[in-house]
Design a protein around this motif. Structure first.
Motif, PDB file in Angstrom:
ATOM      1  N   SER A 187       0.598  -1.244  -0.035  1.00  0.00           N
ATOM      2  CA  SER A 187      -0.118  -0.252   0.248  1.00  0.00           C
ATOM      3  C   SER A 187       0.562   1.404   0.164  1.00  0.00           C
ATOM      4  CB  SER A 187      -0.777  -0.025   0.972  1.00  0.00           C
ATOM      5  OG  SER A 187      -1.590  -1.130   1.195  1.00  0.00           O
ATOM      6  N   ALA A 188      -0.025   2.294  -0.286  1.00  0.00           N
ATOM      7  CA  ALA A 188       0.977   3.732   0.263  1.00  0.00           C
ATOM      8  C   ALA A 188       1.349   3.713   1.359  1.00  0.00           C
ATOM      9  CB  ALA A 188      -0.171   4.770  -0.041  1.00  0.00           C
ATOM     10  N   THR A 224      -2.564   8.360   1.889  1.00  0.00           N
ATOM     11  CA  THR A 224      -3.996   7.964   0.940  1.00  0.00           C
ATOM     12  C   THR A 224      -4.667   9.051   1.312  1.00  0.00           C
ATOM     13  OG1 THR A 224      -3.607   5.810   0.471  1.00  0.00           O
ATOM     14  CG2 THR A 224      -5.632   6.640   0.552  1.00  0.00           C
ATOM     15  N   GLU A 278      -0.196   4.731  -4.131  1.00  0.00           N
ATOM     16  CA  GLU A 278       0.682   3.143  -4.351  1.00  0.00           C
ATOM     17  C   GLU A 278       2.608   3.236  -5.202  1.00  0.00           C
ATOM     18  OE1 GLU A 278      -1.920   3.839  -3.321  1.00  0.00           O
ATOM     19  OE2 GLU A 278      -1.838   2.230  -1.256  1.00  0.00           O
ATOM     20  N   PHE A 336      -5.057  -1.835  -4.096  1.00  0.00           N
ATOM     21  CA  PHE A 336      -6.027  -0.845  -4.131  1.00  0.00           C
ATOM     22  C   PHE A 336      -6.669  -0.535  -5.682  1.00  0.00           C
ATOM     23  CE2 PHE A 336      -6.159   4.304  -2.973  1.00  0.00           C
ATOM     24  CZ  PHE A 336      -7.643   3.872  -2.588  1.00  0.00           C
ATOM     25  N   ARG A 367     -11.327   2.353  -0.329  1.00  0.00           N
ATOM     26  CA  ARG A 367     -10.241   2.789   0.132  1.00  0.00           C
ATOM     27  C   ARG A 367      -9.999   1.521   0.755  1.00  0.00           C
ATOM     28  NH1 ARG A 367      -8.846   7.497   2.637  1.00  0.00           N
ATOM     29  NH2 ARG A 367      -6.897   6.181   3.443  1.00  0.00           N
ATOM     30  N   GLU A 368      -8.337   1.276   1.493  1.00  0.00           N
ATOM     31  CA  GLU A 368      -8.095  -0.041   2.490  1.00  0.00           C
ATOM     32  C   GLU A 368      -8.139  -1.378   1.350  1.00  0.00           C
ATOM     33  OE1 GLU A 368      -6.526   0.355   5.046  1.00  0.00           O
ATOM     34  OE2 GLU A 368      -7.280   2.530   5.210  1.00  0.00           O
ATOM     35  N   GLY A 369      -8.680  -1.053  -0.058  1.00  0.00           N
ATOM     36  CA  GLY A 369      -8.462  -2.381  -1.005  1.00  0.00           C
ATOM     37  C   GLY A 369      -7.437  -3.009  -1.226  1.00  0.00           C
ATOM     38  N   SER A 370      -6.359  -2.647  -0.826  1.00  0.00           N
ATOM     39  CA  SER A 370      -5.289  -3.773  -0.700  1.00  0.00           C
ATOM     40  C   SER A 370      -5.232  -5.024  -0.700  1.00  0.00           C
ATOM     41  CB  SER A 370      -3.744  -3.140  -0.162  1.00  0.00           C
ATOM     42  OG  SER A 370      -3.405  -1.838  -0.369  1.00  0.00           O
TER      43      SER A 370
HETATM   44  N1  ASP Z   1      -4.117   3.377   0.513  1.00  0.00           N
HETATM   45  C1  ASP Z   1      -5.435   3.019   0.627  1.00  0.00           C
HETATM   46  C2  ASP Z   1      -5.877   3.436   1.684  1.00  0.00           C
HETATM   47  O1  ASP Z   1      -5.128   3.667   2.403  1.00  0.00           O
HETATM   48  C3  ASP Z   1      -5.185   1.841   0.074  1.00  0.00           C
HETATM   49  C4  ASP Z   1      -5.062   0.783   1.384  1.00  0.00           C
HETATM   50  O2  ASP Z   1      -3.749   0.617   1.967  1.00  0.00           O
HETATM   51  O3  ASP Z   1      -5.397  -0.573   0.956  1.00  0.00           O
HETATM   52  O4  ASP Z   1      -7.233   3.090   1.763  1.00  0.00           O
END
Ligand code: ASP
Ligand code: MG
Length: 417
Positions: free
Chosen positions: A36-37, A42, A120, A184, A198-201
């Motif tokens: 992820s980033a 993000t 990312e 993501f 969001r949080e899609g990794s």
């Molecule tokens: N960087 C993205 C986020 O913070 C994806 C992830 O972390 O999964 O939402």
């Protein structure tokens, strides 16, 4: 092959990157690593996007500067010779700023994905460069060349067939043992960046395992696995060594932030187990999420979703809230991408609980007001308790202004101020 996923917290600083690379280099298997980033990047890109759309040049420049500085610091703490990684990071920002300067399409969702996806790209380039200094033969892949999605910006749907074909052409473990790529993000057929939510990794890791028939997925986190409650909110937590796919989906749906809700389906469909492990203590057991796992029925599980909004709608003419009202309401919800966390109905009203941070919430409310009398309550918390008993319910609902409570045999949900 196996898929490893490292989230933003695991690469939030130089030591984090070193630790992640240590885990990768001590794994003797074929790997696709999804990163992820870095840290809260993000969120910073979301601020850059808002400044851009609001034409706030100064804020935009200041945010870009701060974000570059954050990455610069990580790079300078990682490399003896930081010129090349610094140059790549700068160039990626320049590319973004150039895109913004020529872009004429000011649609929020479209711009969001073009801007936010950069986080990312930068993080994976840094991790790949560092792996190279550690003599790990890892190939960096721009996932946008192989993960094809539709054009639903900010919540893109993956084209599994097309992606499978693209993956097959790119990934060859007889050549390379470790592939490193972004979570993501993806791209549509026009080549524009898209994101998976969001949080899609986590979801990306599951998609890749599905496409490549992986042996397992491991999500490396800053907690020792799946717990029965979020340790940042609840005091006494219990570690759950194994959870079934179904339980994991429920946990994610109710708001446990441990796994992205879409992660389970691609894994369940191919019977691929998921491990949630601690990047702080990589040798600890963690949690296994798989098909048939002994039940955790005895342990109460607590999931808290904050920033909730309870919206109640009533037909304006005092008629019953029947099916036509449901259709109207949910059509508006779907159009504005509101996800329902809880529903309750009565003779003349329907109440729904949704996330308060939805970008389109006000648009949705406005449209609801055309058809209904609308009331809403903001800043609520939704607590879901699985395997509850009356004593637990009493403890958690007393001293609170409870707006709504629902109970099934196993699960209780309390919405309170
Ligand atoms: N960087 C993205 C986020 O913070 C994806 C992830 O972390 O999964 O939402
Ligand atoms: Mg994250």
């Amino acid at each position: 092959m196996k898929v490893f996923k490292f989230g933003g917290a695991s690469v939030k600083d130089a030591n984090g990157v070193k630790n992640v690379c240590g885990i990768i280099s001590s794994t003797p298997e074929n790997l696709v690593v999804v990163v992820s980033a870095m840290g809260k990047t993000t969120n910073a890109f979301e601020r850059i996007l808002n400044a851009y759309l609001d034409d706030k040049q100064e804020i935009l420049q200041a945010e870009v500067k701060a974000l570059k500085k954050y990455h610069e610091e990580i790079i300078s703490n990682l490399f003896e010779n930081p010129a090349q990684p610094l140059f790549e990071m700068e160039a990626t920002f320049e590319g973004l700023l150039y895109f913004l300067s020529i872009n004429t399409k000011r649609d929020y969702d479209f711009c969001y994905d073009q801007v936010v996806s950069v986080g990312e790209l930068i993080s994976t380039k840094i991790v790949a460069s560092y792996l190279a200094t550690q003599n790990v033969n890892a190939e960096w892949i721009d996932v946008r060349t192989i993960l094809r999605t539709d054009s639903t910006y900010r919540d893109a749907n993956v084209d599994f067939d097309k992606s499978a074909e693209l993956f097959k052409n790119q990934i060859d473990f007889s050549k390379t043992q470790v592939y490193l790529t972004q979570g993501f993000i993806g791209a549509n057929h026009k080549g524009f960046s898209t994101t998976l939510g969001r949080e899609g990794s986590d979801y990306t890791a599951a998609i890749i395992a599905n496409l490549l028939n992986g042996e397992s997925v491991t999500i490396w986190k800053d907690v020792p696995g799946v717990l029965n409650a979020d340790p940042r909110i609840f005091n006494e937590t219990v570690h759950l060594p194994s959870v079934s796919y179904k339980q994991a989906i429920e946990l994610a749906f109710f708001g446990a932030q441990i796994i992205h809700p879409k992660t389970i389906k691609p894994l369940q469909n191919k019977g691929i187990p998921l491990y949630v492990k601690s990047f702080v203590e990589p040798s600890a057991v963690g949690t296994e999420v798989a098909a048939s796992i002994s039940k955790i029925d005895a342990v109460p599980v607590y999931i808290l979703k904050q920033q909730q909004v309870l919206i109640s709608v009533e037909p304006k003419d005092y008629s019953f809230a029947l099916e036509d009202s449901w259709i109207k309401l949910f059509t508006i919800m779907q159009k504005h991408r509101l996800k329902t966390n809880l529903v309750q109905n009565s003779a003349i009203s329907i109440s729904i609980c949704v996330d308060g941070n939805n970008h389109y919430l006000n648009d949705a409310l406005e449209e609801m007001m055309n058809s209904f009398r609308v009331k809403y309550n903001e800043n609520l918390s939704l607590l879901t308790i699985q395997n509850y008993n009356e004593q637990i319910l009493e403890n958690y609902s007393c001293n609170k202004e409870v707006l709504l409570m629902q109970k099934s045999r196993r699960t209780a949900r309390i919405l309170y101020k």
